[in-house]
Design an enzyme around this catalytic site. Sequence first.
Site, short mmCIF file in Angstrom:
data_model
loop_
_atom_site.label_atom_id
_atom_site.label_comp_id
_atom_site.label_asym_id
_atom_site.label_seq_id
_atom_site.Cartn_x
_atom_site.Cartn_y
_atom_site.Cartn_z
N GLU A 1 29.19 -20.85 -25.62
CA GLU A 1 28.99 -21.74 -26.76
C GLU A 1 29.06 -20.97 -28.09
O GLU A 1 28.06 -20.84 -28.79
CB GLU A 1 27.61 -22.41 -26.67
N GLY B 1 29.47 -20.37 -31.88
CA GLY B 1 29.48 -21.13 -33.13
C GLY B 1 30.07 -20.26 -34.22
O GLY B 1 31.23 -20.36 -34.61
N CYS C 1 15.49 -23.00 -59.43
CA CYS C 1 14.20 -22.64 -59.97
C CYS C 1 13.27 -22.14 -58.86
O CYS C 1 12.34 -22.82 -58.44
CB CYS C 1 13.58 -23.83 -60.71
C1 LIG Z 1 23.12 -22.10 -32.23
C2 LIG Z 1 23.52 -22.17 -30.82
C3 LIG Z 1 24.71 -21.58 -30.40
C4 LIG Z 1 25.63 -20.84 -31.32
O1 LIG Z 1 25.12 -19.69 -31.88
P1 LIG Z 1 26.10 -18.77 -32.75
O2 LIG Z 1 25.26 -17.63 -33.16
O3 LIG Z 1 26.54 -19.58 -33.92
O4 LIG Z 1 27.24 -18.41 -31.87
C5 LIG Z 1 25.06 -21.73 -29.07
N1 LIG Z 1 24.28 -22.39 -28.19
C6 LIG Z 1 23.12 -22.97 -28.57
C7 LIG Z 1 22.33 -23.71 -27.57
C8 LIG Z 1 22.70 -22.87 -29.87
O5 LIG Z 1 21.54 -23.44 -30.24
#
Ligand SMILES: *Cc1c(COP(=O)(O)O)cnc(C)c1O
Length: 409
Positions: free
Chosen positions: A268, A270, A337
């Site tokens: 996964e 991101g 601010c």
């Molecule tokens: C945030 C998250 C990711 C991705 O994390 P990155 O650091 O952006 O790769 C993957 N799996 C789960 C369950 C997450 O909460």
Amino acid sequence: MEQLEIKPMAQLTAKQLIKAAQDYGTPLYVYDAEKISEQYEKLTSAFSQSNVVFFYACKALTNISVLKHIHSLGANVDCSSINEAKLALHAGFLPQQVLYTSNGIGFDEIEEAVSLKVNINIDSLSNLEKFGKKYGHTYPVGIRLRPNILAGGNLKISTGHDKSKFGIPADQLDQILAIVKENHMQITDLHIHTGSDIKDADVFVKGIEVLFDIIPHFKELKSVDLGGGFKVPYKPGDEQLDIELLAQKVKEAFDNHPQAKNLQIWFEPGKFLVSESGYFVTQVNVIKETAATTFVSVNSGFNHLIRPMFYDSYHRIENISNPEGKEKNYSVVGNICETDTFAWDRRLNEVREGDFLVFHNAGAYGFEMSSNFNSRLKPAEVMFKENKFHLVRRRDNWDDLLRNQVMIP
Ligand SMILES: *Cc1c(COP(=O)(O)O)cnc(C)c1O
């Protein structure tokens, strides 16, 4: 660990970014679709020898055009809320390409996810039991485990350690098994996510070892999900996760395990997919000379890019209006601010009022974590795709600030 040389100039050139700033105004988020494709290609080619599926963790950046682009590459998507799951479906992902990794949510959201027919990972014994009672064997489901491993760039972004709220602690396996057995549940996925900014492939190997002890208890497993958190470089010389090495280690581990080798492996990522695709372009309002430092105030703040104040993160800053200017030290601050510092003591080409400063690595957790704090407007977002800029979110306006406010008659 591989040392990455960062080109002094972005993939999008200063000229292109200045053009975008002039055409769309600042502050402005700019995403380079090509860079996202390149990152996805890095992943798929490194893991070409394993049965791997990548779910883009879309909480990093959910702009629909970004989701559509990532969908077009062939990736799946991982969601952190029911609305993210709905956005993913709206962007064209099929339900089977959507994974909802829930945490601490009400059971009604899980029921809604079932009605959307998406994949679900459950992260509490309480919801697991409710799910079992309601759906029994009829709806395949995954379990989010907490492996009790400490990893990640800092404690705020570490999720797998023994004090983290995320997942069902692996030491509660007996209770998990009792619930699964009693309700004849169909457990098809086991999930762990240890944190963000992981630079060491062995963290994933440790996670795999925890999972391997647990896998034999589940006869209907189809996949194991190793989460995201691949570290990307933020500054020259930064360590990053060696994806090739990770792929090799993961393959070895799975090939050598009789009960795991037929399982699909999920990741996964991101940040890895979108961080470097993003540029945040601001304009300098004021230069303030003081005895201690020279402040550069830009027309933005942590309301638009919170990571430096929230995580002490480093974002490379470039003065694209004066690339040949003499280098000096500056403190780059926002106009909010509140103490609102993007960078202390940063060497930049001489900065003048009106110059455009660009923040790098702004794709992940940039716009996505922005707010209207100080009643300021959220920036516009544009995407550079097929050699053209496209507006993919208009700038907030005055009506947006008033939109949900209700006057007492
Ligand atoms: C945030 C998250 C990711 C991705 O994390 P990155 O650091 O952006 O790769 C993957 N799996 C789960 C369950 C997450 O909460």
